[in-house]
Design a protein around this motif. Structure first.
Motif, PDB file in Angstrom:
ATOM      1  N   GLU A 441      36.767  52.932  25.690  1.00 27.91           N
ATOM      2  CA  GLU A 441      38.142  52.289  25.948  1.00 27.91           C
ATOM      3  C   GLU A 441      38.641  52.630  27.139  1.00 27.91           C
ATOM      4  O   GLU A 441      39.271  51.817  27.951  1.00 27.91           O
ATOM      5  CB  GLU A 441      38.890  52.009  24.672  1.00 27.91           C
ATOM      6  CG  GLU A 441      38.342  51.455  23.542  1.00 27.91           C
ATOM      7  CD  GLU A 441      37.298  52.582  22.677  1.00 27.91           C
ATOM      8  OE1 GLU A 441      37.394  53.641  23.224  1.00 27.91           O
ATOM      9  OE2 GLU A 441      36.862  52.091  21.671  1.00 27.91           O
ATOM     10  N   GLY A 442      38.848  53.923  27.176  1.00 25.73           N
ATOM     11  CA  GLY A 442      39.560  54.638  28.409  1.00 25.73           C
ATOM     12  C   GLY A 442      38.652  54.000  29.837  1.00 25.73           C
ATOM     13  O   GLY A 442      39.297  53.854  30.748  1.00 25.73           O
ATOM     14  N   HIS A 443      37.350  54.326  29.780  1.00 26.36           N
ATOM     15  CA  HIS A 443      36.682  54.025  30.782  1.00 26.36           C
ATOM     16  C   HIS A 443      36.748  52.577  31.341  1.00 26.36           C
ATOM     17  O   HIS A 443      36.517  52.227  32.465  1.00 26.36           O
ATOM     18  CB  HIS A 443      35.193  54.494  30.560  1.00 26.36           C
ATOM     19  CG  HIS A 443      34.728  55.776  30.687  1.00 26.36           C
ATOM     20  ND1 HIS A 443      33.450  55.978  30.760  1.00 26.36           N
ATOM     21  CD2 HIS A 443      35.631  56.781  30.706  1.00 26.36           C
ATOM     22  CE1 HIS A 443      33.558  57.628  30.942  1.00 26.36           C
ATOM     23  NE2 HIS A 443      34.945  58.138  30.758  1.00 26.36           N
ATOM     24  N   ALA A 444      36.889  51.638  30.335  1.00 23.09           N
ATOM     25  CA  ALA A 444      36.970  50.104  30.525  1.00 23.09           C
ATOM     26  C   ALA A 444      38.222  49.913  30.979  1.00 23.09           C
ATOM     27  O   ALA A 444      38.401  49.120  32.115  1.00 23.09           O
ATOM     28  CB  ALA A 444      36.788  49.461  29.365  1.00 23.09           C
ATOM     29  N   GLN A 445      39.348  50.409  30.625  1.00 23.13           N
ATOM     30  CA  GLN A 445      40.719  50.273  31.375  1.00 23.13           C
ATOM     31  C   GLN A 445      40.571  50.838  32.605  1.00 23.13           C
ATOM     32  O   GLN A 445      41.105  50.131  33.442  1.00 23.13           O
ATOM     33  CB  GLN A 445      41.748  51.123  30.288  1.00 23.13           C
ATOM     34  CG  GLN A 445      41.810  50.443  29.102  1.00 23.13           C
ATOM     35  CD  GLN A 445      42.826  51.241  28.174  1.00 23.13           C
ATOM     36  OE1 GLN A 445      43.408  52.227  28.506  1.00 23.13           O
ATOM     37  NE2 GLN A 445      43.004  50.783  27.017  1.00 23.13           N
ATOM     38  N   GLU A 446      40.043  52.034  32.972  1.00 20.77           N
ATOM     39  CA  GLU A 446      39.874  52.576  34.288  1.00 20.77           C
ATOM     40  C   GLU A 446      39.250  51.755  35.282  1.00 20.77           C
ATOM     41  O   GLU A 446      39.795  51.482  36.462  1.00 20.77           O
ATOM     42  CB  GLU A 446      39.387  54.043  34.122  1.00 20.77           C
ATOM     43  CG  GLU A 446      39.545  54.782  35.484  1.00 20.77           C
ATOM     44  CD  GLU A 446      40.801  55.036  35.965  1.00 20.77           C
ATOM     45  OE1 GLU A 446      41.156  55.225  37.131  1.00 20.77           O
ATOM     46  OE2 GLU A 446      41.705  55.199  34.968  1.00 20.77           O
ATOM     47  N   LEU A 447      38.197  51.147  34.585  1.00 19.99           N
ATOM     48  CA  LEU A 447      37.424  50.194  35.364  1.00 19.99           C
ATOM     49  C   LEU A 447      38.248  49.040  35.841  1.00 19.99           C
ATOM     50  O   LEU A 447      38.292  48.353  37.149  1.00 19.99           O
ATOM     51  CB  LEU A 447      36.124  49.578  34.730  1.00 19.99           C
ATOM     52  CG  LEU A 447      35.346  48.529  35.566  1.00 19.99           C
ATOM     53  CD1 LEU A 447      34.830  49.268  37.061  1.00 19.99           C
ATOM     54  CD2 LEU A 447      34.358  48.080  34.637  1.00 19.99           C
ATOM     55  N   HIS A 448      39.094  48.397  34.885  1.00 17.75           N
ATOM     56  CA  HIS A 448      39.730  47.285  35.176  1.00 17.75           C
ATOM     57  C   HIS A 448      40.966  47.722  36.090  1.00 17.75           C
ATOM     58  O   HIS A 448      41.113  46.867  36.854  1.00 17.75           O
ATOM     59  CB  HIS A 448      40.453  46.764  33.806  1.00 17.75           C
ATOM     60  CG  HIS A 448      41.065  45.567  33.920  1.00 17.75           C
ATOM     61  ND1 HIS A 448      40.770  44.152  34.281  1.00 17.75           N
ATOM     62  CD2 HIS A 448      42.636  45.314  33.751  1.00 17.75           C
ATOM     63  CE1 HIS A 448      41.768  43.274  34.432  1.00 17.75           C
ATOM     64  NE2 HIS A 448      42.821  43.990  34.027  1.00 17.75           N
ATOM     65  N   ARG A 449      41.529  48.721  35.782  1.00 15.78           N
ATOM     66  CA  ARG A 449      42.767  49.175  36.973  1.00 15.78           C
ATOM     67  C   ARG A 449      42.251  49.471  38.233  1.00 15.78           C
ATOM     68  O   ARG A 449      42.873  49.292  38.987  1.00 15.78           O
ATOM     69  CB  ARG A 449      43.335  50.372  36.417  1.00 15.78           C
ATOM     70  CG  ARG A 449      44.502  50.893  37.036  1.00 15.78           C
ATOM     71  CD  ARG A 449      45.507  51.870  36.128  1.00 15.78           C
ATOM     72  NE  ARG A 449      44.634  52.891  35.546  1.00 15.78           N
ATOM     73  CZ  ARG A 449      44.259  53.178  34.373  1.00 15.78           C
ATOM     74  NH1 ARG A 449      44.807  52.173  33.387  1.00 15.78           N
ATOM     75  NH2 ARG A 449      43.775  53.970  33.578  1.00 15.78           N
ATOM     76  N   LEU A 450      40.670  50.063  38.453  1.00 14.40           N
ATOM     77  CA  LEU A 450      40.068  50.241  39.540  1.00 14.40           C
ATOM     78  C   LEU A 450      40.112  49.089  40.334  1.00 14.40           C
ATOM     79  O   LEU A 450      40.316  48.938  41.519  1.00 14.40           O
ATOM     80  CB  LEU A 450      39.055  51.020  39.313  1.00 14.40           C
ATOM     81  CG  LEU A 450      38.131  51.693  40.630  1.00 14.40           C
ATOM     82  CD1 LEU A 450      38.968  52.554  41.292  1.00 14.40           C
ATOM     83  CD2 LEU A 450      36.638  52.006  40.095  1.00 14.40           C
ATOM     84  N   LEU A 451      39.669  48.014  39.829  1.00 13.89           N
ATOM     85  CA  LEU A 451      39.366  46.893  40.378  1.00 13.89           C
ATOM     86  C   LEU A 451      40.562  46.070  40.938  1.00 13.89           C
ATOM     87  O   LEU A 451      40.709  45.315  41.851  1.00 13.89           O
ATOM     88  CB  LEU A 451      38.211  45.847  39.692  1.00 13.89           C
ATOM     89  CG  LEU A 451      36.891  46.446  39.562  1.00 13.89           C
ATOM     90  CD1 LEU A 451      35.992  45.302  38.479  1.00 13.89           C
ATOM     91  CD2 LEU A 451      36.125  46.563  40.797  1.00 13.89           C
ATOM     92  N   GLN A 452      41.608  46.335  40.308  1.00 12.02           N
ATOM     93  CA  GLN A 452      42.835  45.715  40.433  1.00 12.02           C
ATOM     94  C   GLN A 452      43.412  46.382  41.438  1.00 12.02           C
ATOM     95  O   GLN A 452      44.160  45.637  42.414  1.00 12.02           O
ATOM     96  CB  GLN A 452      43.826  45.619  39.253  1.00 12.02           C
ATOM     97  CG  GLN A 452      43.453  44.538  38.000  1.00 12.02           C
ATOM     98  CD  GLN A 452      44.742  44.468  36.903  1.00 12.02           C
ATOM     99  OE1 GLN A 452      45.132  45.799  36.694  1.00 12.02           O
ATOM    100  NE2 GLN A 452      44.893  43.260  36.338  1.00 12.02           N
TER     101      GLN A 452
END
Length: 951
Positions: A441-452
């Motif tokens: 979950e943390g990796h998915a959130q980091e990916l989403h935040r990264l692309l934003q």
């Protein structure tokens, strides 16, 4: 003093004291040489220590001290001694009294008693140095005094190197403005980490050149001070009474090798200082490490040779220093590009320090050459190893300088650099924690935040291709762009390794489409034979981004904002999904929304219409009704409104949402599912009904009547073989009934116009009688009666007016008066009789017709039956013509059938051979039905001939 015999010895001793007080070293040396039996080595050293002024130049008595250390003092030059003025005045008793008052100091200082030094001159020098510092504070004078004797005793040399040399550099060379910051005695008391902080604090106070001073101070101040750490440790051990009973004293010979325990005393404190400094100021820590080569790089000013520095513990000390360098990388919280470059410089120097392979430069392209990291090494690392106070632990696999730890730190630094390029700032510690201990979950959130957080690179295809490469590299450190096949998920290692490859590709595609890089998306995801995503996932993602752009739009025009982006996405990918129903629905939705943007529309509470309201409204067709209400005379654009409604149905947003999606039909539910054509027809009828209602609300009966007659025909088909599936037409009859009971707010003053309006209303009511279910017939018939009464009254009024006009004209003729200009003379009686005889038949025929009507009136149900018969005749002219030509009694029987049966026949259509004839146009069918209804229903009111079927 008991060793002195006689006043001569006392006087010699007093004479030596007087010479020492007056600093006449040459005379004192001559006296010592002559009276060596009386002035022993210990006595002379004590006299010098006690009475020779501390400000005396050491060069004056260094020769005397060297001769005393050699065991024999020579006279400097043969000459008589200068007599002391008070020498002859002393009596024996006074001389002895003066000797007893001398209070000579001991040769050895109390701090040197446990030093292991047994050389009297060396102990004197140490004591003399402390007294010089106490009285004058002159460190150069002390160094001048001790330098000639450093080779005499190792302890003396160690003391000079670890105390006097650092003090001279600290107070006179490096920081002359801080002169006298420490005394020798206070400097000797420094110990442990507080000593390191105190010695290096001046280098941190000057922010301009502090980077150079820190490494210089470690080399020239801290290093020499650590050289004497062993002696200080041993002295403290012997001075502690609580430990003296349990701790055996170290052998005296250990003082010659003070560096034996350096790895356990001073250097670990220096390593800790560097790590703590990296936490506060990485630039200073990096420059300190860069300017200092470790414990072997110490400036002893020539007092210690290289052979003495090499010992069994130096390798261990250097390894600890390399560990401190790696620990500094993980300790810092600075993740700027300059900080990463400095950290990489530390990493490369630590590799050289440990004689290991240097990692490549801080460059993404060199990742393929980084040494592989075994899974066993990864398994050794725990979250505890990232704690600041554990970084220097000898068993920490992160910071112990090995090839694996260097490679891993290189990957962490490269990952942090990629994150920084993508707009996300994470320190090496955070990157390591995320890569090794992060959850999915943390990796998915980091990916989403990264692309934003990716900087705006709209339509920059090359930049977004690089972003995709960076993200995939962050997910898998072993990612190779030339390998399209997906790697096994189990052995993936990276910052985002817990996110599956397909999920990463989905997020990347969303970001690329959001950035309007459609060509890149097509090239990467659509053109390859084996793309990174399946066709279903690709279509779903593209449509998801399309709908997201659609929902975020504030204007429905396809040339602006979110609707424009949604339209561009559909246009870019439509050719790659030729059989996709979802793309057809998206295209229809965009077209409908674009058409709606040309109308003003406000929802409840004054909220302006937005495209997302189309998708969130349960019945999107109801929005067309609101558009008709809020846009005057918009009902005149019926074709445009019908097209909007049909596009909404094609988009799957009609009243029966998604029922026409027959990708996997259910045989049991197929009977209740309406086809797309049926839904389109229903939407057209419904929108036409809305337009009719809007026209009536704006008092435009003519337009409403035209829509009903020409557009809103009964939903029947003579060729429909499955009539049981046709739903009840609840729209047409209601629209006809609504228009039929409509009463204009402004009545026409022209009788023919009013008469025509009532005839049209009765025509619409007859159509409503045909189409309405039986439960609503009484209501329609009630309105029919009211309209019929209005029509009868209007006709009667017109007849009365005509009679009145005719009577008036007759009376005018009979009375001989005329209002006609240029009239002739009044007629004679014969002419009047003739005129009356000519008008009598017309009056008789009118009276006869009225009497006949009064005697045989037509009921309402007869009117309905006649309308049904007329509708059947006009709706199916081929059937009617065939029946008439054959003389079949079917037509006659049909006249006797109930209204309900006739309605069924008329609605169902014929099933015989003639029923298969060419289908009649709906507009002609309705027009003929209404005309026939008028002829058979109310024709008698206006004097029309009776139908042929009535007697």
């Amino acid at each position: 003093m008991a060793g002195f015999n006689g006043a001569v010895k006392a006087r010699i001793l007093l004479k030596a004291v007087d010479l020492a007080i007056s600093a006449e070293v040459a005379s004192l040396q001559q006296l010592v040489a002559r009276e060596s039996d009386i002035l022993s080595l210990d006595l002379v050293l004590r006299i010098l220590l006690t009475y020779l002024p501390e400000s005396t130049d050491p060069a004056l008595y260094i020769d005397l001290l060297q001769q005393l250390g050699g065991g024999k003092v020579h006279e400097p030059h043969p000459s008589p001694l200068r007599p002391v003025p008070s020498e002859r005045e002393w009596s024996d008793e006074e001389a002895w009294h003066q000797v007893r008052q001398l209070h000579l100091l001991p040769v050895a200082h109390e701090q040197d008693l446990q030093s292991g030094c047994i050389d009297q001159p060396s102990l004197f020098l140490l004591h003399r140095a402390r007294r010089i510092d106490l009285e004058t504070g002159s460190i150069p004078q002390i160094q001048q005094l001790l330098e000639p004797f450093v080779d005499r005793d190792p302890y003396l040399r160690t003391w000079l190197v670890s105390n006097i040399l650092p003090l001279r550099r600290l107070d006179y060379e490096y920081y002359p403005h801080n002169e006298g910051a420490y005394t020798v005695e206070a400097f000797e008391e420094l110990d442990g980490r507080p000593a390191i902080d105190a010695l290096l604090s001046p280098s941190l106070q000057n922010s301009n050149s502090g980077h150079v001073q820190a490494s210089r101070d470690i080399r020239g101040i801290v290093g020499p001070w650590i050289y004497g750490a062993t002696r200080r440790k041993r002295r403290k051990t012997h001075r502690d009474p609580r430990r003296s009973s349990v701790t055996a004293p170290e052998p005296l010979g250990t003082s010659v090798t003070p560096a034996v325990s350096e790895a356990r005393t001073g250097w670990p404190d220096v390593n800790g200082w560097i790590v703590d400094l990296a936490l506060r100021n990485l630039s200073l820590a990096a420059d300190t490490i860069g300017g200092w080569d470790g414990p072997k790089d110490v400036d002893y000013d020539g007092y210690i040779n290289d052979s003495e520095q090499k010992n069994g513990t130096m390798e261990e000390v250097n390894n600890h220093y390399a560990q401190a360098g790696l620990a500094a990388i993980y300790a810092t919280t600075n993740a700027s590009q300059s900080a990463l470059e400095r950290s990489y410089g530390i990493l490369q120097k630590m590799a050289r320090q440990s004689r290991l392979q240097e990692p490549h430069g801080l460059d993404d392209a060199q990742w393929d050459n980084v040494a592989r990291i075994s899974q066993d090494y990864i398994n050794q690392i725990t979250e505890l190893h990232l704690l600041h106070n554990i970084l220097l632990d000898p068993s920490n696999p992160l910071t112990i300088c090995t090839q694996a730890s260097l490679s891993f730190a290189s990957l962490i630094l490269n990952s942090s650099l990629l994150l920084q390029k993508l707009g996300q700032t994470l320190s090496c510690r955070d990157v390591c924690a995320l890569a090794l201990f992060g959850k999915s979950e943390g990796h998915a959130q980091e990916l989403h935040r990264l692309l934003q957080n990716v900087p705006a690179r709209t339509r920059d295809e090359d930049a977004w291709a690089e972003v995709r490469h960076f993200v995939l590299r962050l997910r898998d450190w072993r990612y190779i762009p030339s390998e399209p096949a997906l790697r096994d998920e189990e052995d993936t290692l990276g910052v985002l390794c817990k996110v599956k490859r397909k999920d990463v590709e989905v997020e990347l595609l969303k970001a690329i489409l959001t950035a309007s890089c459609y060509d890149l998306a097509v090239h990467v995801y659509c053109l390859p034979d084996e793309g990174p995503m399946s066709a279903d996932a690709l279509e779903k993602t593209i449509l998801g981004v399309t709908m997201s752009s659609y929902d975020g739009a504030s204007n429905g025009n396809r040339t602006r904002g979110g609707i424009r982006k949604a339209s561009e996405i559909v246009s870019a990918f439509r050719r790659h999904f030729p059989a996709s129903q979802s793309f057809d629905e998206a295209s229809a939705l965009i077209a409908a929304t674009h058409a709606m943007s040309f109308y003003s529309l406000t929802l409840q509470h004054g909220v302006p219409f937005q495209p997302v309201n189309v998708r969130t409204t349960k019945d999107p067709l109801s929005l067309i009704g609101k558009m008709l209400e809020q846009n005057p005379r918009s009902y005149t654009k019926l074709d445009d409104l019908i097209e909007i409604g049909q596009n909404l149905v094609k988009a799957g947003l009609g009243p029966e949402k998604s029922q026409h999606k027959t990708s996997a039909p259910d045989p049991q539910a197929s009977a209740s599912v309406r086809t797309l054509d049926q839904q389109l027809l229903d939407s057209s009828s419904r929108i036409t009904s809305m337009a009719i209602e809007a026209a009536l609300s704006e008092n435009d009966f003519d337009t409403a009547y035209s829509y009903i007659i020409n557009r809103l025909s009964p939903n029947t088909s003579a060729n429909d073989s499955n009539t049981s599936l046709a739903p009840e037409d609840d729209i047409s009859w209601r629209a006809a009934f609504l228009a039929g009971r409509f009463s204009p707010s402004t009545r026409s003053t022209t009788p023919p116009s009013s008469l025509r309006r009532l005839e049209q209303r009765l025509e619409l009511l007859s159509l409503a009688l045909i189409l309405a279910p039986s439960s609503h017939l009484p209501e329609i018939l009630t309105v029919w009666r009211a309209v019929e009464a209005d029509l009868t009254a209007l006709l009667a009024r017109e007849a009365a007016e005509e009679d009145s006009w005719n009577a008036k004209a007759d009376r005018g003729l009979l009375s001989g008066s005329t209002t006609i200009p240029g009239g002739f003379a009044p007629p004679s009686m014969a002419e009047m009789d003739k005129l009356s005889n000519q008008q009598r038949p017309r009056r008789q025929s009118r009276a006869t017709a009225a009497a006949a009507n009064e005697e045989a009136p037509m009921g309402l149900f007869d009117v309905a039956r006649g309308a049904a018969q007329a509708f059947r005749k006009n709706a199916f002219p081929l059937n009617a013509a065939a029946a008439a030509s054959a003389g079949s009694p079917t037509a006659g029987k049909a006249k006797e059938r109930p209204l309900s049966m006739m309605s069924d026949d008329s609605m169902g259509g014929g099933s015989g051979g003639e029923g298969k004839a060419e289908r009649v146009r709906k507009r002609d069918m309705v027009a003929n039905a209404v005309t026939g209804g008028l002829a058979s229903g109310i024709g008698w009111v206006i004097g029309a001939p009776a139908p042929s079927g009535r007697s």
